[in-house]
Motif scaffolding. Structure first.
Motif, PDB file in Angstrom:
ATOM      1  N   ALA A  35       3.821  11.193   6.025  1.00 42.24           N
ATOM      2  CA  ALA A  35       2.680  11.344   6.937  1.00 42.24           C
ATOM      3  C   ALA A  35       1.543  12.075   6.242  1.00 42.24           C
ATOM      4  CB  ALA A  35       3.107  12.080   8.208  1.00 42.24           C
ATOM      5  N   ASN A  36       1.875  13.107   5.467  1.00 45.47           N
ATOM      6  CA  ASN A  36       0.842  13.860   4.741  1.00 45.47           C
ATOM      7  C   ASN A  36       0.124  12.969   3.740  1.00 45.47           C
ATOM      8  OD1 ASN A  36       1.427  16.198   6.140  1.00 45.47           O
ATOM      9  ND2 ASN A  36       2.843  16.973   4.590  1.00 45.47           N
ATOM     10  N   ALA A  37       0.883  12.097   3.048  1.00 44.92           N
ATOM     11  CA  ALA A  37       0.263  11.203   2.076  1.00 44.92           C
ATOM     12  C   ALA A  37      -0.678  10.225   2.760  1.00 44.92           C
ATOM     13  CB  ALA A  37       1.348  10.447   1.300  1.00 44.92           C
ATOM     14  N   LEU A  38      -0.324   9.794   3.950  1.00 42.08           N
ATOM     15  CA  LEU A  38      -1.155   8.856   4.686  1.00 42.08           C
ATOM     16  C   LEU A  38      -2.452   9.494   5.170  1.00 42.08           C
ATOM     17  CD1 LEU A  38       1.564   6.983   6.767  1.00 42.08           C
ATOM     18  CD2 LEU A  38      -0.054   5.906   5.182  1.00 42.08           C
ATOM     19  N   THR A  39      -2.455  10.813   5.329  1.00 45.33           N
ATOM     20  CA  THR A  39      -3.635  11.496   5.883  1.00 45.33           C
ATOM     21  C   THR A  39      -4.346  12.360   4.849  1.00 45.33           C
ATOM     22  OG1 THR A  39      -2.220  13.314   6.644  1.00 45.33           O
ATOM     23  CG2 THR A  39      -2.716  11.552   8.212  1.00 45.33           C
ATOM     24  N   GLU A  63       0.824  -1.208   0.000  1.00 43.92           N
ATOM     25  CA  GLU A  63       0.000   0.000   0.000  1.00 43.92           C
ATOM     26  C   GLU A  63       0.858   1.258   0.000  1.00 43.92           C
ATOM     27  OE1 GLU A  63      -3.592   0.450   2.141  1.00 43.92           O
ATOM     28  OE2 GLU A  63      -3.686  -1.662   2.702  1.00 43.92           O
ATOM     29  N   LEU A  64       1.948   1.252   0.743  1.00 46.84           N
ATOM     30  CA  LEU A  64       2.808   2.436   0.776  1.00 46.84           C
ATOM     31  C   LEU A  64       3.440   2.690  -0.581  1.00 46.84           C
ATOM     32  CD1 LEU A  64       4.651   2.349   4.225  1.00 46.84           C
ATOM     33  CD2 LEU A  64       2.608   3.605   3.564  1.00 46.84           C
ATOM     34  N   ALA A  65       3.821   1.628  -1.275  1.00 45.37           N
ATOM     35  CA  ALA A  65       4.408   1.793  -2.605  1.00 45.37           C
ATOM     36  C   ALA A  65       3.424   2.482  -3.543  1.00 45.37           C
ATOM     37  CB  ALA A  65       4.827   0.440  -3.162  1.00 45.37           C
ATOM     38  N   GLU A  66       2.146   2.199  -3.371  1.00 43.04           N
ATOM     39  CA  GLU A  66       1.120   2.818  -4.217  1.00 43.04           C
ATOM     40  C   GLU A  66       0.946   4.298  -3.920  1.00 43.04           C
ATOM     41  OE1 GLU A  66      -2.277   0.414  -3.449  1.00 43.04           O
ATOM     42  OE2 GLU A  66      -1.558  -1.291  -4.646  1.00 43.04           O
ATOM     43  N   LEU A  67       1.330   4.747  -2.725  1.00 38.52           N
ATOM     44  CA  LEU A  67       1.228   6.174  -2.393  1.00 38.52           C
ATOM     45  C   LEU A  67       2.253   7.006  -3.149  1.00 38.52           C
ATOM     46  CD1 LEU A  67       0.706   6.232   1.500  1.00 38.52           C
ATOM     47  CD2 LEU A  67      -1.002   6.629  -0.291  1.00 38.52           C
ATOM     48  N   GLY A  68       3.389   6.400  -3.486  1.00 38.47           N
ATOM     49  CA  GLY A  68       4.412   7.098  -4.247  1.00 38.47           C
ATOM     50  C   GLY A  68       5.278   8.048  -3.448  1.00 38.47           C
TER      51      GLY A  68
END
Length: 213
Positions: free
Chosen positions: A203-207, A125-130
């Motif tokens: 952190a910003n990408a996660l939120t 999932e993190l890889a998909e955030l880029g």
């Protein structure tokens, strides 16, 4: 012992010649977290006998999936680590985990669990955030960290030695839902089902806005 083979001219059969034996892919799962001593591997593979583990590691060395080396002093211990060929099995394990997640059901009294076993779906999932960075994940069973971005994605058992870009804490209920594929890891963070600390880009990408918006 001679190498067993399906003797089929098929790529899937050739792959199973190397990784189809019991315990092999689970050894890969453990070594994706970095070099491990034999005793550490045995501790995190509940149910494997010492003879079986030794045999599988020899097979994997022979097949070019694993290498053994001795750490420099003062450690001076032997560790096993994946070769580049072995590390290429990461997406294979992630796909198997995604396929098998619905079969987990509720945890049985006899089921062993380790925190870092959740690293594979989290990495995907993190890889998909880029976004590049280091995320530390804390569960009731312990901690692990994942690294994504500039280098090959990987994870490690325990706390990150430096300062991670973000930390996420999951309780047992949410961690179980993520493991079973009932709830995405990123979706859990964005829905407020997990505690997040951190102020950087990861952190910003996660939120950021909920998935699908």
């Amino acid at each position: 012992m001679p190498r067993r083979s399906y003797d089929q001219y098929c790529a899937a059969a050739r792959a199973l010649d190397a990784v189809g034996d019991r315990w092999t892919l689970l050894i890969v799962r453990e070594l994706l977290g970095g070099p491990r001593r034999y005793t550490d591997l045995h501790a995190d593979l509940p149910g494997v006998s010492t003879d079986m583990l030794a045999t599988r590691l020899k097979d994997m060395e022979r097949d070019g999936l694993v290498a053994r080396r001795r750490l420099a002093a003062p450690a001076s211990v032997s560790v096993y680590e994946l070769t580049p060929r072995g590390r290429e099995l990461l997406p294979v394990l992630q796909a198997l985990g995604e396929w098998g997640a619905p079969a987990l059901g509720e945890r049985r009294p006899t089921d062993a669990v380790r925190a870092h076993w959740l690293a594979l779906p989290v990495l995907r999932e993190l890889a998909e955030l880029g976004e590049a960075g280091v995320l530390e994940v804390r569960l009731d069973e312990g901690e692990f960290y994942v690294l994504v971005g500039e280098e090959a994605p990987r994870y490690g058992d325990g706390r990150y030695e430096g300062e991670p870009d973000a930390r996420v804490t999951l309780d047992a209920e949410v961690g179980g839902a993520v493991a079973r594929g009932e709830l995405g890891f990123v979706a859990a963070v964005r829905a407020g089902h997990a505690q997040l600390t951190g102020t950087g880009s990861l952190a910003n990408a996660l939120t950021s806005s909920p998935l699908g918006d």
